[in-house]
Write a protein that holds these residues in place. Structure first.
Motif, PDB file in Angstrom:
ATOM      1  N   VAL A  13      10.111   6.878  17.425  1.00 36.53           N
ATOM      2  CA  VAL A  13       9.391   5.599  17.377  1.00 36.53           C
ATOM      3  C   VAL A  13      10.340   4.447  17.708  1.00 36.53           C
ATOM      4  O   VAL A  13       9.998   3.555  18.479  1.00 36.53           O
ATOM      5  N   LEU A  14      11.533   4.495  17.154  1.00 36.33           N
ATOM      6  CA  LEU A  14      12.515   3.436  17.391  1.00 36.33           C
ATOM      7  C   LEU A  14      12.885   3.353  18.871  1.00 36.33           C
ATOM      8  O   LEU A  14      12.810   2.281  19.481  1.00 36.33           O
ATOM      9  N   ARG A  15      13.249   4.485  19.452  1.00 38.56           N
ATOM     10  CA  ARG A  15      13.719   4.483  20.848  1.00 38.56           C
ATOM     11  C   ARG A  15      12.606   4.209  21.858  1.00 38.56           C
ATOM     12  O   ARG A  15      12.790   3.455  22.799  1.00 38.56           O
ATOM     13  N   ARG A  16      11.456   4.837  21.655  1.00 38.07           N
ATOM     14  CA  ARG A  16      10.398   4.765  22.666  1.00 38.07           C
ATOM     15  C   ARG A  16       9.466   3.575  22.502  1.00 38.07           C
ATOM     16  O   ARG A  16       8.849   3.138  23.469  1.00 38.07           O
ATOM     17  N   TYR A  20      11.977 -11.100  12.375  1.00 38.90           N
ATOM     18  CA  TYR A  20      10.883 -10.265  11.885  1.00 38.90           C
ATOM     19  C   TYR A  20      11.414  -9.175  10.977  1.00 38.90           C
ATOM     20  O   TYR A  20      12.532  -8.709  11.125  1.00 38.90           O
ATOM     21  N   ARG A  21      10.568  -8.776  10.062  1.00 42.31           N
ATOM     22  CA  ARG A  21      10.827  -7.644   9.171  1.00 42.31           C
ATOM     23  C   ARG A  21       9.633  -6.700   9.340  1.00 42.31           C
ATOM     24  O   ARG A  21       8.477  -7.120   9.209  1.00 42.31           O
ATOM     25  N   LEU A  22       9.905  -5.434   9.658  1.00 39.86           N
ATOM     26  CA  LEU A  22       8.860  -4.446   9.857  1.00 39.86           C
ATOM     27  C   LEU A  22       8.983  -3.336   8.830  1.00 39.86           C
ATOM     28  O   LEU A  22      10.094  -2.958   8.462  1.00 39.86           O
ATOM     29  N   ARG A  23       7.849  -2.813   8.408  1.00 41.17           N
ATOM     30  CA  ARG A  23       7.820  -1.594   7.589  1.00 41.17           C
ATOM     31  C   ARG A  23       7.248  -0.501   8.481  1.00 41.17           C
ATOM     32  O   ARG A  23       6.123  -0.633   8.971  1.00 41.17           O
ATOM     33  N   VAL A  24       8.043   0.545   8.703  1.00 36.86           N
ATOM     34  CA  VAL A  24       7.667   1.604   9.622  1.00 36.86           C
ATOM     35  C   VAL A  24       7.554   2.918   8.853  1.00 36.86           C
ATOM     36  O   VAL A  24       8.457   3.282   8.095  1.00 36.86           O
ATOM     37  N   GLY A  75      14.916  -4.995  10.378  1.00 39.35           N
ATOM     38  CA  GLY A  75      15.115  -6.411  10.642  1.00 39.35           C
ATOM     39  C   GLY A  75      15.276  -6.545  12.150  1.00 39.35           C
ATOM     40  O   GLY A  75      16.079  -5.820  12.745  1.00 39.35           O
ATOM     41  N   ILE A  76      14.501  -7.422  12.757  1.00 37.03           N
ATOM     42  CA  ILE A  76      14.571  -7.582  14.208  1.00 37.03           C
ATOM     43  C   ILE A  76      14.841  -9.042  14.543  1.00 37.03           C
ATOM     44  O   ILE A  76      14.124  -9.932  14.101  1.00 37.03           O
ATOM     45  N   LYS A  77      15.893  -9.238  15.322  1.00 37.13           N
ATOM     46  CA  LYS A  77      16.218 -10.565  15.836  1.00 37.13           C
ATOM     47  C   LYS A  77      15.885 -10.550  17.321  1.00 37.13           C
ATOM     48  O   LYS A  77      16.319  -9.667  18.047  1.00 37.13           O
ATOM     49  N   LEU A  78      15.086 -11.515  17.742  1.00 31.82           N
ATOM     50  CA  LEU A  78      14.725 -11.580  19.151  1.00 31.82           C
ATOM     51  C   LEU A  78      15.893 -12.118  19.959  1.00 31.82           C
ATOM     52  O   LEU A  78      16.637 -12.993  19.509  1.00 31.82           O
ATOM     53  N   ALA A  79      16.041 -11.579  21.168  1.00 37.87           N
ATOM     54  CA  ALA A  79      17.129 -12.007  22.047  1.00 37.87           C
ATOM     55  C   ALA A  79      16.862 -13.397  22.588  1.00 37.87           C
ATOM     56  O   ALA A  79      17.766 -14.212  22.724  1.00 37.87           O
ATOM     57  N   THR A  80      15.594 -13.664  22.888  1.00 34.34           N
ATOM     58  CA  THR A  80      15.206 -14.987  23.374  1.00 34.34           C
ATOM     59  C   THR A  80      14.114 -15.501  22.459  1.00 34.34           C
ATOM     60  O   THR A  80      13.229 -14.750  22.047  1.00 34.34           O
ATOM     61  N   LYS A  81      14.206 -16.764  22.130  1.00 35.55           N
ATOM     62  CA  LYS A  81      13.221 -17.336  21.228  1.00 35.55           C
ATOM     63  C   LYS A  81      12.399 -18.370  21.951  1.00 35.55           C
ATOM     64  O   LYS A  81      12.866 -19.055  22.838  1.00 35.55           O
ATOM     65  N   GLY A  82      11.202 -18.480  21.532  1.00 32.72           N
ATOM     66  CA  GLY A  82      10.285 -19.433  22.117  1.00 32.72           C
ATOM     67  C   GLY A  82       8.876 -18.960  21.829  1.00 32.72           C
ATOM     68  O   GLY A  82       8.657 -17.834  21.438  1.00 32.72           O
ATOM     69  N   ILE A 116      18.668  -5.093  16.020  1.00 32.54           N
ATOM     70  CA  ILE A 116      17.834  -4.358  15.065  1.00 32.54           C
ATOM     71  C   ILE A 116      18.723  -3.817  13.960  1.00 32.54           C
ATOM     72  O   ILE A 116      19.805  -3.281  14.226  1.00 32.54           O
ATOM     73  N   GLU A 117      18.265  -3.973  12.724  1.00 32.86           N
ATOM     74  CA  GLU A 117      18.944  -3.371  11.574  1.00 32.86           C
ATOM     75  C   GLU A 117      17.920  -2.535  10.815  1.00 32.86           C
ATOM     76  O   GLU A 117      16.820  -3.003  10.544  1.00 32.86           O
ATOM     77  N   ALA A 118      18.282  -1.294  10.503  1.00 33.18           N
ATOM     78  CA  ALA A 118      17.362  -0.384   9.817  1.00 33.18           C
ATOM     79  C   ALA A 118      17.859  -0.096   8.410  1.00 33.18           C
ATOM     80  O   ALA A 118      19.053   0.102   8.186  1.00 33.18           O
ATOM     81  N   ASN A 119      16.913  -0.080   7.466  1.00 33.54           N
ATOM     82  CA  ASN A 119      17.189   0.311   6.088  1.00 33.54           C
ATOM     83  C   ASN A 119      16.158   1.364   5.700  1.00 33.54           C
ATOM     84  O   ASN A 119      14.961   1.078   5.682  1.00 33.54           O
ATOM     85  N   VAL A 120      16.635   2.572   5.394  1.00 33.95           N
ATOM     86  CA  VAL A 120      15.744   3.657   5.003  1.00 33.95           C
ATOM     87  C   VAL A 120      15.450   3.524   3.516  1.00 33.95           C
ATOM     88  O   VAL A 120      16.364   3.371   2.696  1.00 33.95           O
ATOM     89  N   MET A 121      14.166   3.567   3.174  1.00 36.64           N
ATOM     90  CA  MET A 121      13.775   3.467   1.768  1.00 36.64           C
ATOM     91  C   MET A 121      14.067   4.794   1.066  1.00 36.64           C
ATOM     92  O   MET A 121      13.632   5.857   1.530  1.00 36.64           O
ATOM     93  N   LEU A 122      14.798   4.722  -0.027  1.00 34.76           N
ATOM     94  CA  LEU A 122      15.102   5.915  -0.812  1.00 34.76           C
ATOM     95  C   LEU A 122      14.049   6.151  -1.888  1.00 34.76           C
ATOM     96  O   LEU A 122      13.648   7.281  -2.139  1.00 34.76           O
TER      97      LEU A 122
END
Length: 152
Positions: A122-125, A107-111, A71-78, A136-142
């Motif tokens: 991938v997350l850091r770089r 946004y919701r991303l599937r990585v 889950g990604i929340k943008l710091a600035t919107k527009g 950013i909030e991460a949920n690992v699929m089990l």
């Protein structure tokens, strides 16, 4: 929107399970000739009900054992930040799905990643350096279970 009858719905259920089914096999299964089955499938495609067929790959067999939903929340919107973010995130090959959503996140991303260490890279770089990224909030699929769709 085109009208669907029971045979159309049966075709859609069968094709959602195996998109490689041809008109001959569909006709045999549902008591129609091959040309009649072909015309139905063609009508469903032209009417936009069947938007395409796709190949489903086994990510595990390809060496991608970890799937993470972000889950990604943008710091600035527009308009500019949304466009910049979307353009940049689409260039990351590990990002399989990008969804612009309402709610807690923008946004919701599937990585997909080979393992947790690969995901961290991938997350850091890549992801944390995207334009406008705030929270950013991460949920690992089990595990993942396929659920029948609206026609199932």
């Amino acid at each position: 929107m085109i009208a669907l009858d029971d045979i159309d719905r049966a075709f859609l259920r069968a094709l959602s399970e195996d998109a490689t089914l041809g008109a001959g096999e569909l006709g045999r299964r549902f008591g129609l000739s091959q040309p009649a089955a072909w015309r139905r499938v063609k009508r469903l495609e032209e009417g936009g009900v069947i938007a395409g067929r796709r190949l489903v790959l086994d990510r595990q067999a390809l060496g991608f054992g970890v799937t993470v939903f972000l889950g990604i929340k943008l710091a600035t919107k527009g308009r500019i930040s949304f466009e910049d973010f979307e353009r940049a995130v689409q260039a990351i090959p590990e990002v399989q799905v990008v969804q612009h959503v309402l709610g807690r996140f923008d946004y919701r991303l599937r990585v997909g990643a080979r393992d947790i260490a690969d995901f961290e890279r991938v997350l850091r770089r890549r992801i944390m350096t995207l334009p406008g990224v705030g929270q950013i909030e991460a949920n690992v699929m089990l595990s993942e279970e396929r659920r029948p769709g609206p026609l199932g």
